[in-house]
Design a protein around this motif. Sequence first.
Motif, PDB file in Angstrom:
ATOM      1  N   ALA A 129       3.156 -29.607 -96.412  1.00 53.18           N
ATOM      2  CA  ALA A 129       3.718 -30.524 -95.428  1.00 53.18           C
ATOM      3  C   ALA A 129       5.215 -30.698 -95.629  1.00 53.18           C
ATOM      4  CB  ALA A 129       3.012 -31.885 -95.508  1.00 53.18           C
ATOM      5  N   VAL A 132       6.792 -27.775 -94.042  1.00 52.33           N
ATOM      6  CA  VAL A 132       6.693 -27.904 -92.591  1.00 52.33           C
ATOM      7  C   VAL A 132       7.737 -28.880 -92.068  1.00 52.33           C
ATOM      8  CG1 VAL A 132       5.220 -28.724 -90.700  1.00 52.33           C
ATOM      9  CG2 VAL A 132       4.259 -27.241 -92.468  1.00 52.33           C
ATOM     10  N   VAL A 136      10.463 -28.018 -89.270  1.00 49.19           N
ATOM     11  CA  VAL A 136      10.549 -28.799 -88.027  1.00 49.19           C
ATOM     12  C   VAL A 136      11.964 -29.328 -87.811  1.00 49.19           C
ATOM     13  CG1 VAL A 136       9.791 -30.941 -86.912  1.00 49.19           C
ATOM     14  CG2 VAL A 136       8.104 -29.408 -87.933  1.00 49.19           C
ATOM     15  N   THR A 264      14.717 -22.245 -94.511  1.00 50.57           N
ATOM     16  CA  THR A 264      13.880 -22.822 -95.567  1.00 50.57           C
ATOM     17  C   THR A 264      13.710 -21.850 -96.716  1.00 50.57           C
ATOM     18  OG1 THR A 264      12.687 -24.150 -93.928  1.00 50.57           O
ATOM     19  CG2 THR A 264      11.616 -23.833 -96.060  1.00 50.57           C
TER      20      THR A 264
END
Length: 405
Positions: A129, A132, A136, A264
């Motif tokens: 998460a 993610v 995002v 990332t």
Amino acid sequence: MLNFVGQILIYVVPFLLVLTLVVTIHELGHYWVARAFKVKIDRFAIGFGRAVFSRQDRRGVEWRVGWLPLGGYVKFAGDLDASSVPDQAGLAELRGRIEAEQGSAALNDYYHFKPVWQRMLIVAGGPFANFVLAIVVFTAMFSLLGDQIAPPRVAEVPAGTPGAAAGFRANDLIVEVNGRPARSAQDVIRVVSLSSNTPVAFVVERDGQPVELTVVPVRTVTEDAVSGRVAIGKIGLPLVTRRDEVRFIRYNPIEAVGAAARQTASVLETTLTYLGRIFSGRESGALLNGPLGIAKAAGGITAQATEGEAPASLKAANLALMLLQFAAILSIGIGFINLMPIPVLDGGHLVFYAYEAVARKPVAARVQEAGYRVGLALLACLMLFATWNDLQKLNLFKFLGGLVS
């Protein structure tokens, strides 16, 4: 007094906002994967200590906010200890208690009786998460703002610098650094700053022709508003970008996701490179930050975003964007740290579950207990080391020395 309140607003509040966002997303990762596997959950907590907010939803989950907002956790029904990995004796005791109170069918609701692969996915859900969240945030930025390519040129070559010794000339256009395209000055700085006393290969464009150069950055103490005082590699070359060479790229949603994933991965690669240099003895670890360093960075970002003459709404929007980007980078770091194979972290739980999957039995209680203690000691040492770095960057020891001299 007003100055003290101002310092809190600049440093503490942004730090807590960013940290709370990152921790909440991490714990929601555990929570939603557990929900997907129909695991019974007792509590979802952000912060520690006495609750300042608490309510129970219709599923029986207590949603809780503690007064000390420096972490969080998800408590599954039946957790016997802080490690959440009971051994065979612990599982037998828990099984007997559940069967006696609720019947055998209730075992399917408990985390510890789920298949090991499901428990591994639940544990991995937190770090996943975090990654993610970063993707995002970066996707939103690439979609809304696009990307800027600002080719770095050498403005001048001061005598006696590593860049001068390597043969750089003024107006050289830097094309590649260690085989990677140099799209901006930040691409150059990122590599050079983490390459103290290590040769760095450059390709520059000079009079329309490619020229290969090799330079060895020198570790130099520097200071800025965001990082404080740190020692990084430098080659002594000021970089500029011609206005007519700046290009903006607009991404469609799919392209933005790809660019965000690459960003990332780049942050992760930089982290791994730096840690590798620490373990190989080529870096001192001075760039590792603890809570004070993160708060310093958040405060520096806040000060940069709100300085100058501009409408308050524009400053607020700029601050929000910069803090979101900072949150994305911090989220990657927290996700990575949690995957380290230390028993008290998610990575340590994954190691225990991997053993269980192979051996067909949980790790023995004495091994878990020893691992848990070692893990706590390692984390405590890492935190002390990072805090020591923070204090040095903030020049606190020099300040205290001035007070007593």
